[in-house]
Design a protein around this motif. Sequence first.
Motif, PDB file in Angstrom:
ATOM      1  N   ALA A 197     -19.992  44.033  -3.703  1.00 24.56           N
ATOM      2  CA  ALA A 197     -18.553  43.904  -3.453  1.00 24.56           C
ATOM      3  C   ALA A 197     -18.016  45.135  -2.725  1.00 24.56           C
ATOM      4  CB  ALA A 197     -17.814  43.704  -4.773  1.00 24.56           C
ATOM      5  N   ILE A 198     -18.444  46.325  -3.153  1.00 22.05           N
ATOM      6  CA  ILE A 198     -17.994  47.564  -2.505  1.00 22.05           C
ATOM      7  C   ILE A 198     -18.472  47.605  -1.050  1.00 22.05           C
ATOM      8  CG2 ILE A 198     -18.244  50.073  -2.497  1.00 22.05           C
ATOM      9  CD1 ILE A 198     -18.423  49.930  -5.570  1.00 22.05           C
ATOM     10  N   ALA A 199     -19.740  47.252  -0.816  1.00 24.18           N
ATOM     11  CA  ALA A 199     -20.308  47.287   0.536  1.00 24.18           C
ATOM     12  C   ALA A 199     -19.566  46.336   1.471  1.00 24.18           C
ATOM     13  CB  ALA A 199     -21.787  46.932   0.485  1.00 24.18           C
ATOM     14  N   ILE A 200     -19.228  45.149   0.994  1.00 23.14           N
ATOM     15  CA  ILE A 200     -18.516  44.169   1.822  1.00 23.14           C
ATOM     16  C   ILE A 200     -17.136  44.686   2.208  1.00 23.14           C
ATOM     17  CG2 ILE A 200     -17.446  41.876   1.817  1.00 23.14           C
ATOM     18  CD1 ILE A 200     -19.789  40.928   0.065  1.00 23.14           C
ATOM     19  N   ARG A 201     -16.427  45.252   1.242  1.00 22.83           N
ATOM     20  CA  ARG A 201     -15.074  45.731   1.513  1.00 22.83           C
ATOM     21  C   ARG A 201     -15.070  46.961   2.408  1.00 22.83           C
ATOM     22  NH1 ARG A 201     -10.824  43.739  -1.365  1.00 22.83           N
ATOM     23  NH2 ARG A 201      -9.674  44.851   0.263  1.00 22.83           N
ATOM     24  N   VAL A 202     -16.076  47.802   2.293  1.00 27.48           N
ATOM     25  CA  VAL A 202     -16.154  49.001   3.129  1.00 27.48           C
ATOM     26  C   VAL A 202     -16.371  48.623   4.594  1.00 27.48           C
ATOM     27  CG1 VAL A 202     -17.563  51.027   3.683  1.00 27.48           C
ATOM     28  CG2 VAL A 202     -16.884  50.588   1.315  1.00 27.48           C
ATOM     29  N   VAL A 208     -14.022  39.488  -0.906  1.00 29.08           N
ATOM     30  CA  VAL A 208     -15.436  39.724  -1.223  1.00 29.08           C
ATOM     31  C   VAL A 208     -16.189  38.408  -1.314  1.00 29.08           C
ATOM     32  CG1 VAL A 208     -17.027  40.545  -3.017  1.00 29.08           C
ATOM     33  CG2 VAL A 208     -15.035  41.924  -2.372  1.00 29.08           C
ATOM     34  N   PHE A 209     -15.538  37.409  -1.890  1.00 32.71           N
ATOM     35  CA  PHE A 209     -16.194  36.119  -2.096  1.00 32.71           C
ATOM     36  C   PHE A 209     -15.741  35.093  -1.060  1.00 32.71           C
ATOM     37  CE2 PHE A 209     -16.046  38.086  -6.326  1.00 32.71           C
ATOM     38  CZ  PHE A 209     -17.396  38.094  -6.633  1.00 32.71           C
ATOM     39  N   TYR A 210     -16.647  34.199  -0.745  1.00 29.66           N
ATOM     40  CA  TYR A 210     -16.361  33.084   0.166  1.00 29.66           C
ATOM     41  C   TYR A 210     -16.415  31.800  -0.650  1.00 29.66           C
ATOM     42  CZ  TYR A 210     -17.189  29.573   3.812  1.00 29.66           C
ATOM     43  OH  TYR A 210     -17.121  28.460   4.607  1.00 29.66           O
ATOM     44  N   THR A 211     -15.343  31.057  -0.630  1.00 31.10           N
ATOM     45  CA  THR A 211     -15.274  29.797  -1.367  1.00 31.10           C
ATOM     46  C   THR A 211     -15.103  28.648  -0.385  1.00 31.10           C
ATOM     47  OG1 THR A 211     -14.243  30.884  -3.257  1.00 31.10           O
ATOM     48  CG2 THR A 211     -14.079  28.495  -3.167  1.00 31.10           C
ATOM     49  N   PHE A 227     -21.116  35.376  -1.698  1.00 28.47           N
ATOM     50  CA  PHE A 227     -20.557  36.608  -1.173  1.00 28.47           C
ATOM     51  C   PHE A 227     -20.270  36.395   0.307  1.00 28.47           C
ATOM     52  CE2 PHE A 227     -22.717  38.887  -4.766  1.00 28.47           C
ATOM     53  CZ  PHE A 227     -21.562  39.467  -5.285  1.00 28.47           C
ATOM     54  N   ARG A 228     -19.148  36.911   0.783  1.00 24.48           N
ATOM     55  CA  ARG A 228     -18.790  36.746   2.197  1.00 24.48           C
ATOM     56  C   ARG A 228     -19.760  37.534   3.063  1.00 24.48           C
ATOM     57  NH1 ARG A 228     -15.671  39.586   5.742  1.00 24.48           N
ATOM     58  NH2 ARG A 228     -14.914  40.979   4.086  1.00 24.48           N
ATOM     59  N   THR A 229     -20.328  36.863   4.056  1.00 25.41           N
ATOM     60  CA  THR A 229     -21.294  37.503   4.955  1.00 25.41           C
ATOM     61  C   THR A 229     -20.829  37.506   6.403  1.00 25.41           C
ATOM     62  OG1 THR A 229     -22.486  35.415   5.270  1.00 25.41           O
ATOM     63  CG2 THR A 229     -23.245  36.855   3.487  1.00 25.41           C
ATOM     64  N   THR A 275     -31.977  38.651   2.188  1.00 21.60           N
ATOM     65  CA  THR A 275     -32.497  38.892   0.834  1.00 21.60           C
ATOM     66  C   THR A 275     -32.000  37.864  -0.167  1.00 21.60           C
ATOM     67  OG1 THR A 275     -30.641  40.388   0.392  1.00 21.60           O
ATOM     68  CG2 THR A 275     -32.691  41.380   1.227  1.00 21.60           C
ATOM     69  N   SER A 276     -31.183  36.908   0.306  1.00 28.44           N
ATOM     70  CA  SER A 276     -30.599  35.845  -0.528  1.00 28.44           C
ATOM     71  C   SER A 276     -29.626  36.374  -1.575  1.00 28.44           C
ATOM     72  CB  SER A 276     -31.695  35.021  -1.224  1.00 28.44           C
ATOM     73  OG  SER A 276     -32.515  34.370  -0.281  1.00 28.44           O
ATOM     74  N   LEU A 277     -29.198  37.625  -1.455  1.00 25.31           N
ATOM     75  CA  LEU A 277     -28.247  38.175  -2.425  1.00 25.31           C
ATOM     76  C   LEU A 277     -26.865  37.542  -2.286  1.00 25.31           C
ATOM     77  CD1 LEU A 277     -29.204  41.972  -2.277  1.00 25.31           C
ATOM     78  CD2 LEU A 277     -29.627  40.367  -4.162  1.00 25.31           C
ATOM     79  N   ASP A 278     -26.581  36.945  -1.115  1.00 27.22           N
ATOM     80  CA  ASP A 278     -25.282  36.292  -0.948  1.00 27.22           C
ATOM     81  C   ASP A 278     -25.133  35.078  -1.847  1.00 27.22           C
ATOM     82  OD1 ASP A 278     -27.294  35.025   0.639  1.00 27.22           O
ATOM     83  OD2 ASP A 278     -25.739  33.954   1.751  1.00 27.22           O
ATOM     84  N   GLU A 279     -26.244  34.579  -2.380  1.00 23.38           N
ATOM     85  CA  GLU A 279     -26.216  33.384  -3.221  1.00 23.38           C
ATOM     86  C   GLU A 279     -25.897  33.684  -4.692  1.00 23.38           C
ATOM     87  OE1 GLU A 279     -26.571  30.671  -1.602  1.00 23.38           O
ATOM     88  OE2 GLU A 279     -27.782  31.114   0.157  1.00 23.38           O
TER      89      GLU A 279
END
Length: 374
Positions: A197-202, A208-211, A227-229, A275-279
């Motif tokens: 979340a911190i990395a995305i906002r920076v 932070v999230f994508y819905t 997570f928003r990519t 890395t599939s971390l967005d999931e």
Amino acid sequence: MKSLTTILPDPVSKHGHPEMDSGSEMRLFHIHFHKSANAKHNGYMADSYISARTRLLRLMENDSQLPEAIIINFPFRENEFSSFCTWLKSHYKLSFIPVVYNKEFLNAVQFDMLQRMKLVDDITEVSETQAFLDKVKFLSKVGKYRMEKAASNITIDNQVLITKAGNGFNYLVKRAVDILIASLLILFLLPVFILIAIAIRVESRGPVFYTAQRAGKGFKVFNFYKFRTMIMDADKKLAEMKQMNQYLNNGAGASFFKIKNDPRITKVGCFLRNTSLDELPQFFNVLKGDMSIVGNRPLPLYEASTLTTNEWSERFMAPAGITGLWQVKKRGQEDMSAEDRISLDIDYARKNNLISDLKIMAVTPKALFQKTNV
């Protein structure tokens, strides 16, 4: 809505999504609480359930005039609404028309009650946005598909789709495993959630999230979390990049959308995807019951609408999943066609069981990292 007869753009919507039946009209039947609200509309309308019945009976005389969806903009009165829905189901031509209830007319208690009653196809905010029109168009197409099946004496009742690939003891065990794994992973990975979340906002402005709305098991539509990519307003840039689609099929047959080296993806987003971390936020979908750990990927409505045919619909008999047969066999491969992907989905829907799920989970870590940016 300014007009009940809404024209969808052709061939790509203002939000960048390929349209279903582009250029066609949507005939929406609104039931309004106030007569004054009807005055500004020039399409199908009614100011009560009684007048709605009279108008719908008249429209039944000509199939081409039947509405593609019924939108309820009316305070919730359980007995009246239940009676109206029962009446709809008693008429064959009307029974397959999706019913959408305007969320603005419901309080929290009524919202929960209406969900439990399962009388409507969706409860949402009614608006002029393309996302709303996409959803209604999808629900309408599923309704027509069910009617075609019923006319062919082939049962595709929603409960059949929901329970067929996993029921009884197998379903209960699968659900218990899903809840256990999702709960443990959310607790264990909480520090990772915070760092992402911190990395995305920076790196970029925006949430932070994508819905987004996705179609899962039994064509059920639900809110899907990631997570928003991508950069903000990424959907608006989709139209100009449609020729870069990995699954480009020249407008025929099944349709998916994926771009190699998508310029809309942020640097952090690229790492999260590879890395599939967005999931990770989808573990909350699992806890809610929208998804399972293992299953077929839930699809955007504009993709799912191309799979409501006899040939492809079976893939929706399996639960929506975070990982699955496609991910462990073909994820990240540039030469995979839409047909290859759907074939794997159908194979899983036909053969899935607890043992096969455990095997897929066992090889999922190996498939998490992909070399290509797609």
